[in-house]
Design a protein around this motif. Structure first.
Motif, PDB file in Angstrom:
ATOM      1  N   ILE A   1       0.823  -1.207   0.168  1.00  0.00           N
ATOM      2  CA  ILE A   1      -0.044   0.429   0.288  1.00  0.00           C
ATOM      3  C   ILE A   1       0.806   1.035   0.307  1.00  0.00           C
ATOM      4  CG2 ILE A   1      -1.563   1.285   1.254  1.00  0.00           C
ATOM      5  CD1 ILE A   1      -2.216  -1.223   1.898  1.00  0.00           C
ATOM      6  N   ALA A   2       1.880   1.440   0.828  1.00  0.00           N
ATOM      7  CA  ALA A   2       2.465   2.461   1.190  1.00  0.00           C
ATOM      8  C   ALA A   2       3.513   2.678  -0.266  1.00  0.00           C
ATOM      9  CB  ALA A   2       3.351   2.215   1.861  1.00  0.00           C
ATOM     10  N   GLY A   3       3.642   1.358  -0.947  1.00  0.00           N
ATOM     11  CA  GLY A   3       4.252   1.621  -2.644  1.00  0.00           C
ATOM     12  C   GLY A   3       3.678   2.710  -3.564  1.00  0.00           C
ATOM     13  N   THR A   4       1.843   2.553  -2.878  1.00  0.00           N
ATOM     14  CA  THR A   4       1.693   3.703  -4.768  1.00  0.00           C
ATOM     15  C   THR A   4       1.072   5.133  -3.501  1.00  0.00           C
ATOM     16  OG1 THR A   4      -0.594   2.887  -2.930  1.00  0.00           O
ATOM     17  CG2 THR A   4       0.379   1.725  -3.988  1.00  0.00           C
ATOM     18  N   TYR A   5       2.182   5.684  -2.490  1.00  0.00           N
ATOM     19  CA  TYR A   5       2.309   6.614  -2.107  1.00  0.00           C
ATOM     20  C   TYR A   5       3.118   7.568  -1.959  1.00  0.00           C
ATOM     21  CZ  TYR A   5      -2.213   5.865   0.169  1.00  0.00           C
ATOM     22  OH  TYR A   5      -3.705   5.643   0.069  1.00  0.00           O
ATOM     23  N   ALA A   6       3.598   8.849  -2.208  1.00  0.00           N
ATOM     24  CA  ALA A   6       4.512   9.152  -2.870  1.00  0.00           C
ATOM     25  C   ALA A   6       5.416   9.926  -1.285  1.00  0.00           C
ATOM     26  CB  ALA A   6       5.023  10.529  -3.382  1.00  0.00           C
ATOM     27  N   THR A   7       4.583   9.807   0.081  1.00  0.00           N
ATOM     28  CA  THR A   7       5.024  10.234   0.882  1.00  0.00           C
ATOM     29  C   THR A   7       4.534   9.840   2.153  1.00  0.00           C
ATOM     30  OG1 THR A   7       5.016  12.889   0.427  1.00  0.00           O
ATOM     31  CG2 THR A   7       5.139  12.152   3.094  1.00  0.00           C
ATOM     32  N   CYS A   8       3.976   8.477   2.199  1.00  0.00           N
ATOM     33  CA  CYS A   8       3.330   8.047   2.973  1.00  0.00           C
ATOM     34  C   CYS A   8       4.403   6.231   3.100  1.00  0.00           C
ATOM     35  CB  CYS A   8       1.973   7.075   2.981  1.00  0.00           C
ATOM     36  SG  CYS A   8       0.843   8.756   3.092  1.00  0.00           S
ATOM     37  N   GLY A   9       4.715   6.143   4.250  1.00  0.00           N
ATOM     38  CA  GLY A   9       5.530   4.353   4.481  1.00  0.00           C
ATOM     39  C   GLY A   9       4.342   3.463   4.796  1.00  0.00           C
ATOM     40  N   PRO A  10       5.012   2.434   5.047  1.00  0.00           N
ATOM     41  CA  PRO A  10       4.377   1.452   5.518  1.00  0.00           C
ATOM     42  C   PRO A  10       3.564   1.791   7.372  1.00  0.00           C
ATOM     43  CG  PRO A  10       6.092   0.132   4.867  1.00  0.00           C
ATOM     44  CD  PRO A  10       6.168   1.514   4.986  1.00  0.00           C
ATOM     45  N   GLU A  11       4.227   3.146   7.917  1.00  0.00           N
ATOM     46  CA  GLU A  11       3.676   2.893   9.408  1.00  0.00           C
ATOM     47  C   GLU A  11       2.611   3.810   9.472  1.00  0.00           C
ATOM     48  OE1 GLU A  11       6.573   5.702   7.718  1.00  0.00           O
ATOM     49  OE2 GLU A  11       6.460   3.704   7.918  1.00  0.00           O
ATOM     50  N   ASP A  12       2.526   4.350   8.096  1.00  0.00           N
ATOM     51  CA  ASP A  12       1.011   6.029   7.630  1.00  0.00           C
ATOM     52  C   ASP A  12       0.022   5.037   7.529  1.00  0.00           C
ATOM     53  OD1 ASP A  12       2.913   7.419   8.481  1.00  0.00           O
ATOM     54  OD2 ASP A  12       4.101   7.580   6.644  1.00  0.00           O
ATOM     55  N   VAL A  13      -0.023   3.500   7.833  1.00  0.00           N
ATOM     56  CA  VAL A  13      -1.332   3.026   6.948  1.00  0.00           C
ATOM     57  C   VAL A  13      -2.041   2.072   7.929  1.00  0.00           C
ATOM     58  CG1 VAL A  13      -1.513   0.595   4.949  1.00  0.00           C
ATOM     59  CG2 VAL A  13       0.030   2.588   4.822  1.00  0.00           C
ATOM     60  N   LEU A  14      -3.144   1.813   8.261  1.00  0.00           N
ATOM     61  CA  LEU A  14      -4.062   0.456   9.035  1.00  0.00           C
ATOM     62  C   LEU A  14      -4.248  -0.025   7.247  1.00  0.00           C
ATOM     63  CD1 LEU A  14      -5.097  -0.463  11.061  1.00  0.00           C
ATOM     64  CD2 LEU A  14      -6.163   1.352  11.978  1.00  0.00           C
ATOM     65  N   ALA A  15      -4.603  -1.226   7.692  1.00  0.00           N
ATOM     66  CA  ALA A  15      -5.611  -2.170   6.680  1.00  0.00           C
ATOM     67  C   ALA A  15      -7.117  -1.831   7.632  1.00  0.00           C
ATOM     68  CB  ALA A  15      -4.722  -2.939   6.249  1.00  0.00           C
ATOM     69  N   PHE A  16      -8.849  -1.741   6.815  1.00  0.00           N
ATOM     70  CA  PHE A  16      -9.466  -2.654   6.916  1.00  0.00           C
ATOM     71  C   PHE A  16     -10.365  -3.692   5.995  1.00  0.00           C
ATOM     72  CE2 PHE A  16      -8.948   1.719   8.241  1.00  0.00           C
ATOM     73  CZ  PHE A  16      -9.592   1.999  10.172  1.00  0.00           C
ATOM     74  N   ALA A  17     -11.338  -3.430   6.985  1.00  0.00           N
ATOM     75  CA  ALA A  17     -12.247  -4.900   5.224  1.00  0.00           C
ATOM     76  C   ALA A  17     -12.916  -4.403   4.656  1.00  0.00           C
ATOM     77  CB  ALA A  17     -13.325  -6.037   6.687  1.00  0.00           C
ATOM     78  N   GLY A  18     -12.580  -3.854   4.114  1.00  0.00           N
ATOM     79  CA  GLY A  18     -12.891  -2.833   2.725  1.00  0.00           C
ATOM     80  C   GLY A  18     -12.654  -1.389   2.615  1.00  0.00           C
ATOM     81  N   ALA A  19     -13.138  -0.499   2.472  1.00  0.00           N
ATOM     82  CA  ALA A  19     -13.445   1.208   2.485  1.00  0.00           C
ATOM     83  C   ALA A  19     -14.497   1.610   3.275  1.00  0.00           C
ATOM     84  CB  ALA A  19     -13.435   1.772   1.211  1.00  0.00           C
ATOM     85  N   GLU A  20     -15.768   0.378   3.276  1.00  0.00           N
ATOM     86  CA  GLU A  20     -16.953   1.098   4.759  1.00  0.00           C
ATOM     87  C   GLU A  20     -16.789   1.232   5.881  1.00  0.00           C
ATOM     88  OE1 GLU A  20     -20.253   2.559   6.179  1.00  0.00           O
ATOM     89  OE2 GLU A  20     -19.507   2.652   4.008  1.00  0.00           O
ATOM     90  N   GLU A  21     -15.434  -0.071   6.192  1.00  0.00           N
ATOM     91  CA  GLU A  21     -14.969   0.225   8.114  1.00  0.00           C
ATOM     92  C   GLU A  21     -14.239   1.294   7.653  1.00  0.00           C
ATOM     93  OE1 GLU A  21     -13.791  -3.283  10.496  1.00  0.00           O
ATOM     94  OE2 GLU A  21     -13.110  -2.856   8.886  1.00  0.00           O
ATOM     95  N   ALA A  22     -13.437   1.650   6.664  1.00  0.00           N
ATOM     96  CA  ALA A  22     -12.549   2.695   7.607  1.00  0.00           C
ATOM     97  C   ALA A  22     -13.015   4.072   7.378  1.00  0.00           C
ATOM     98  CB  ALA A  22     -11.344   2.740   5.893  1.00  0.00           C
ATOM     99  N   ILE A  23     -14.465   4.249   6.540  1.00  0.00           N
ATOM    100  CA  ILE A  23     -15.471   5.419   6.252  1.00  0.00           C
ATOM    101  C   ILE A  23     -15.573   4.761   7.841  1.00  0.00           C
ATOM    102  CG2 ILE A  23     -17.349   6.537   6.050  1.00  0.00           C
ATOM    103  CD1 ILE A  23     -16.120   6.040   2.857  1.00  0.00           C
ATOM    104  N   TYR A  24     -16.391   3.991   8.621  1.00  0.00           N
ATOM    105  CA  TYR A  24     -17.500   4.264   9.282  1.00  0.00           C
ATOM    106  C   TYR A  24     -16.855   4.500  10.594  1.00  0.00           C
ATOM    107  CZ  TYR A  24     -20.107   2.076  12.636  1.00  0.00           C
ATOM    108  OH  TYR A  24     -21.074   0.674  14.145  1.00  0.00           O
TER     109      TYR A  24
END
Length: 389
Positions: free
Chosen positions: A76-99
């Motif tokens: 995931i971090a590889g798809t960003y220019a500035t964010c690293g792995p430490e800046d990422v939290l995974a969720f079960a789909g986008a809806e859980e993240a939005i919720y």
């Protein structure tokens, strides 16, 4: 327009999902699909390395880390220019993240601004949590343009959050880079958190219009993405938040303990393969959209008396106008019941924050071979025209 927060409110029905629960798998032609054409497990594995394929075959089916596996977060971090792995939290789909994000970022006493039309959870979740929520309408008469001055006018001293979705669902609109930068700068200037739903990023008709991800532009911004839409892999159910505010990520991780706890290990490994081949997958899916758009353009040109058609700037959905006297709700209902062609009527995108045009419907342009669905659509229109002569 502002919708007050009901005291002790429960979440209302999610109109899109309620509609889909009746028709998504019953209709013969799913012509309103919001995801790009998917691929088989074999096709996806072929995009991975030999090591990844071997790992998948021998993967233990145990619990995974709540944050997401290291492999996934690195991908995931590889798809960003500035964010690293430490800046990422995974969720079960986008809806859980939005919720969870919408609950943690706004509550009683806070004010939220949301663009309209929108994905319903962006407005209903903070309202149910006790926040006041105002809408800023995308300008329909100007191709669903985002007006930064209108956003500025909607802000209050207690505004804590601005939530946007680009490429937009359902309109397919994408702001220009100058407008996008001005929006980010406005949030920085006023100390407002920007939450950016970026699930259609990568399917812009003109790749030069692809927006820089919000989390790469601002240290406090929240970028939400998922493998479902532009990657065309909704069955993986893997989404994520990228944000350089680690205190927020830690709070979100603790709240995730109450819902999914963790994702499925096979899904996270497959998602890491997809992200590693993201440029290839996005190019494939943009190609499908590009091949489809002339077919949709020709169809709506043949029925120009009934429809106003504008292709999306990005993503794989559009929001045409229906001009028939029966109204779009009755039209969509009769179409799916008669010919099995599923569209989403405007009522699914109704908002208490502003008036969404009631004569629109969502159509999907990201799946291969729409010809049978368009032929059934055409039969329906021809039959009605014959009956009404």
């Amino acid at each position: 327009m502002t919708a007050p927060a009901p005291a002790g409110a429960r979440l209302p029905d999610f109109r899109l999902e309620t509609f889909f629960s009746r028709w998504e798998f019953a209709a013969k032609h799913h012509l309103t699909a919001s995801d790009a054409e998917t691929m088989t497990l074999r096709e996806l594995l072929a995009l991975g390395t030999e090591d990844a394929r071997a790992l998948f075959a021998e993967l233990p089916l145990g619990y995974t880390e709540t944050w997401g596996t290291t492999r996934l977060r690195q991908a995931i971090a590889g798809t960003y220019a500035t964010c690293g792995p430490e800046d990422v939290l995974a969720f079960a789909g986008a809806e859980e993240a939005i919720y969870w994000a919408m609950q943690l970022l706004a509550g009683p006493g806070d004010h939220v601004v949301v663009t309209v039309p929108n994905y319903q959870a962006l407005e209903t979740v903070p309202r149910a949590g006790g926040a006041e929520v105002s809408g800023v309408l995308l300008r329909e008469e100007e191709g669903w343009r985002l007006d930064v001055d209108a956003v500025r006018a909607a802000l209050r001293p207690n505004t804590t959050l601005l939530a946007v979705n680009f490429p937009n669902n359902p309109t397919g609109a994408v702001p220009d880079h100058t407008t996008w930068r001005a929006l980010v700068e406005l949030c920085e200037e006023r100390g407002i958190r920007l939450l950016s739903d970026e699930v259609y990023r990568g399917l812009e008709l003109d790749p030069d219009r692809t927006l820089t991800q919000a989390a790469d532009m601002s240290a406090t911004a929240v970028s939400i993405n998922v493998t479902s839409k532009s990657y065309g892999l909704p069955g993986l159910r893997v989404g994520w938040i990228a944000c350089r505010d680690h205190a927020l990520l830690e709070a979100l991780e603790r709240h995730k303990h109450y819902t999914s706890i963790c994702n499925a290990g096979p899904s996270e490994l497959l998602a890491s393969i997809a992200l590693g081949a993201g440029d290839q997958i996005h190019a494939r899916n943009r190609g499908i959209v590009s091949e489809n758009l002339p077919l949709f353009g020709a169809f709506f040109s043949q029925h120009a008396d009934l429809f106003d058609w504008t292709p999306p700037d990005g993503g794989c959905v559009a929001f045409p106008r229906y001009r028939g006297s029966d109204g779009v709700e009755a039209f969509c209902q009769e179409l799916v019941e008669t010919e099995g062609v599923l569209l989403l009527p405007a009522s699914v995108y109704a908002s208490e924050l502003g008036s969404v045009p009631a004569d629109r419907f969502r159509i999907g342009v990201g799946r291969r071979n729409p010809a049978p669905a368009l032929a059934a659509f055409d039969r329906f229109l021809s039959s009605r025209a014959t009956r009404h002569r």
